[in-house]
Design a protein around this motif. Structure first.
Motif, PDB file in Angstrom:
ATOM      1  N   TYR A   1       2.423  46.837 -55.769  1.00  7.88           N
ATOM      2  CA  TYR A   1       2.646  46.347 -54.407  1.00  7.88           C
ATOM      3  C   TYR A   1       1.715  45.177 -54.100  1.00  7.88           C
ATOM      4  CZ  TYR A   1       4.773  50.982 -53.816  1.00  7.88           C
ATOM      5  OH  TYR A   1       5.540  52.101 -53.967  1.00  7.88           O
TER       6      TYR A   1
ATOM      7  N   VAL B   1       0.105  43.339 -50.540  1.00 10.60           N
ATOM      8  CA  VAL B   1      -0.047  43.473 -49.086  1.00 10.60           C
ATOM      9  C   VAL B   1      -0.794  42.246 -48.567  1.00 10.60           C
ATOM     10  CG1 VAL B   1      -1.184  44.793 -47.236  1.00 10.60           C
ATOM     11  CG2 VAL B   1       0.005  46.000 -49.084  1.00 10.60           C
TER      12      VAL B   1
ATOM     13  N   ASN C   1      -2.278  45.515 -39.533  1.00  9.57           N
ATOM     14  CA  ASN C   1      -1.003  45.370 -40.249  1.00  9.57           C
ATOM     15  C   ASN C   1      -1.137  45.799 -41.702  1.00  9.57           C
ATOM     16  OD1 ASN C   1       0.148  44.321 -37.958  1.00  9.57           O
ATOM     17  ND2 ASN C   1      -0.016  42.180 -38.603  1.00  9.57           N
TER      18      ASN C   1
ATOM     19  N   ASN D   1      -1.427  49.581 -41.967  1.00  9.68           N
ATOM     20  CA  ASN D   1      -0.125  50.232 -41.733  1.00  9.68           C
ATOM     21  C   ASN D   1       0.790  50.124 -42.957  1.00  9.68           C
ATOM     22  OD1 ASN D   1      -0.727  51.162 -39.183  1.00  9.68           O
ATOM     23  ND2 ASN D   1       0.073  49.345 -38.151  1.00  9.68           N
ATOM     24  N   LYS D   2       0.752  48.964 -43.619  1.00  3.27           N
ATOM     25  CA  LYS D   2       1.568  48.789 -44.827  1.00  3.27           C
ATOM     26  C   LYS D   2       1.106  49.723 -45.942  1.00  3.27           C
ATOM     27  CE  LYS D   2       2.795  43.981 -43.864  1.00  3.27           C
ATOM     28  NZ  LYS D   2       2.472  42.575 -44.145  1.00  3.27           N
TER      29      LYS D   2
END
Length: 201
Positions: free
Chosen positions: A164, A166, A173, A176-177
């Motif tokens: 991933y 981010v 933000n 939260n991701k």
């Protein structure tokens, strides 16, 4: 049956905000533990064994390397630093998640030893913003800052080795991701094989 925890590996260039994001995650996510590294350097004022680091001797650390007791390790200047395998595995088996903040070279070693980890690369909003963050620290010379920025470009080129990415435009933000990534990973079929067995009994 209790589900095993996750090993979350967070990497990113210097100035991406890894420490800030990890600290916020630890405050918000239940059952999330920070991976305590082992080191041969001497404790600084206020540091506690088992909290900030596991402090050990050079001989003991080299014995850990020999006995494959580290998920990754590196020698920085005259001191060894590493991630103790037992601490991570025992914590995960207890159902807790472990978060590890580490550079791209350490992440590569961990992937070889623990491919089931969740590898997340944290990006600053832009290279310009990264440059501003490093300059604002006011702790490094122009020479060192330029080296850090060159290193950051090399690290970003290794993004494809991660599961991933981010963008850390705002800490909230980014947190939260990563929380969403944790939920998604815990719903993966390969992490829930026992559920099928339970339902088909």
């Amino acid at each position: 049956m209790q589900q095993e925890g996750l090993l979350l590996v967070i990497s990113g260039p210097s100035g991406a905000g890894k420490g800030t994001v990890c600290k916020a995650l630890l405050q918000e996510v239940k059952d999330l533990r920070y991976s305590v590294s082992v080191t041969t350097r001497k404790p600084r004022a206020g540091e506690q064994h088992g909290v900030n680091y596991f402090f050990t001797s050079v001989e003991e650390f080299e014995e850990m390397i020999k006995n494959d007791q580290l998920l990754e390790w590196a020698k920085v200047y005259d001191n060894y630093y590493g991630t103790p395998k037992d601490f991570v595995i025992e914590t995960i088996k207890s159902g807790q998640d472990v978060i590890l903040e580490i550079d791209v070279n350490g992440a590569k070693q961990i992937f070889k030893n623990f491919p089931n980890g969740v590898f997340i690369f944290l990006l600053p909003p832009s290279m310009e913003e990264l440059c501003n963050r490093i300059y604002k620290r006011g702790t490094e010379t122009k020479d060192i800052i330029e080296k850090r920025l060159a290193a950051a470009q090399g690290e970003i080129e290794q993004l494809e080795n991660y599961n991933y990415v981010v963008l850390n435009d705002e800490v909230e933000n980014a947190v939260n991701k990563i929380k969403a990534i944790i939920i998604a990973e815990k719903c993966k079929v390969n992490r829930n094989k026992v559920l099928k067995e339970e339902y088909l009994k």
